[in-house]
Scaffold this active site. Structure first.
Site, mmCIF file in Angstrom:
data_model
loop_
_atom_site.group_PDB
_atom_site.id
_atom_site.type_symbol
_atom_site.label_atom_id
_atom_site.label_comp_id
_atom_site.label_asym_id
_atom_site.label_seq_id
_atom_site.Cartn_x
_atom_site.Cartn_y
_atom_site.Cartn_z
ATOM 1 N N ASP A 126 0.826 -1.201 0.000
ATOM 2 C CA ASP A 126 0.000 0.000 0.000
ATOM 3 C C ASP A 126 0.864 1.257 0.000
ATOM 4 O OD1 ASP A 126 -2.222 -1.578 0.101
ATOM 5 O OD2 ASP A 126 -2.667 -1.225 2.211
ATOM 6 N N LYS A 128 -3.839 2.418 -2.862
ATOM 7 C CA LYS A 128 -4.772 2.203 -1.764
ATOM 8 C C LYS A 128 -4.547 3.176 -0.626
ATOM 9 C CE LYS A 128 -7.502 -0.090 -2.191
ATOM 10 N NZ LYS A 128 -8.740 0.291 -2.948
ATOM 11 N N MET A 164 -9.646 6.957 9.296
ATOM 12 C CA MET A 164 -9.733 7.848 8.134
ATOM 13 C C MET A 164 -10.723 8.976 8.423
ATOM 14 S SD MET A 164 -9.719 4.735 5.355
ATOM 15 C CE MET A 164 -10.538 3.578 6.489
#
Length: 239
Positions: free
Chosen positions: A38, A59, A169
């Site tokens: 990632d 990602k 997030m």
């Protein structure tokens, strides 16, 4: 279906610091022939596998990245070419890591795989802030949630009913999350801890309350985790 010759390892890289990967994860990385990683995987982490071919598959939340279907195809292709394939994911692969799609693709193709867990960011963030997620008499339940969605996917606006809330997030959604909680009757002075770039050299920890969070967060240059709840209230320091 006949199984492919290579074996794929889904490995959790942890929150960022290279020395927070598990011993098992580091051992397999040192043996890997190819590593699909990632965007959030650090260069220090990739130094643990100097012998491997390294393929960045993006990602990163909120930014344009490789489509999951393309990543699945790369995993399958690598499994046909190499004996030891590592899919290296930030945090833990089984939590907000899109692991299910990759597992389904490998199972349908008959590819052997194993999963190596990693330290999820919430646990590392609690350690950095020196603030336990649970606290006797105050917090007995913890919920991990995210409002981040894939393109075209409707956001889930539900807020879990738990003593300690951990929003992954959470940078861009901070204001909306605070508004929803306040609308549900949560106190304005409910403690909030925001951690950016957890465990890395540029880690930043902010102590706020729910009213502050409603005003939004400044733009960040790394992943943001938001921890909300009475367990986040700062302990009284000895005089």
């Amino acid at each position: 279906m006949q199984k492919a010759g290579g074996k794929v390892y889904l490995i959790g890289a942890g929150p960022g610091a290279a020395d927070l990967i598990t011993v098992r994860g580091a051992r397999i990385l040192a043996q890997a022939e190819v590593v699909l990683h990632d965007a959030l995987v650090t260069s220090d982490m990739l130094e643990l596998c100097p012998q491997a071919v390294k393929i960045s598959v993006g990602k990163r939340s909120g930014q344009r990245s490789a489509a999951q279907s393309h990543i699945n195809e790369q995993i399958l292709s690598c499994a046909q070419q190499y004996g030891i394939v590592v899919r290296l994911k930030g945090g833990d692969p089984m939590l907000f890591g899109r692991a299910d799609e990759e597992l389904v693709a490998m199972e349908q193709a008959g590819i052997r795989y194993a999963i190596v867990p990693g330290i999820t960011t919430a646990v590392a963030a609690a350690a950095s802030a020196r603030q336990p997620l649970t606290k006797r008499g105050i917090a007995r339940s913890v919920a991990f949630f995210t409002s981040s969605t894939a393109p075209g996917e409707n956001a889930d606006t539900r807020i879990p009913d738990c003593d300690t809330l951990i929003q992954y997030m959470g940078g861009k959604e901070a204001t909306l999350t605070a508004q929803r909680l306040l609308g549900l009757g949560y106190a304005v002075d409910l403690p909030v801890i925001v951690i950016e770039n957890c465990s890395r050299s540029n880690e930043r920890i902010l102590r706020l309350n729910l009213g502050d969070l409603e005003q939004g967060l400044s733009a960040s240059e790394g992943p943001v985790l938001v921890m909300i709840g009475e367990a986040m209230r700062a302990r009284k320091q000895p005089s």
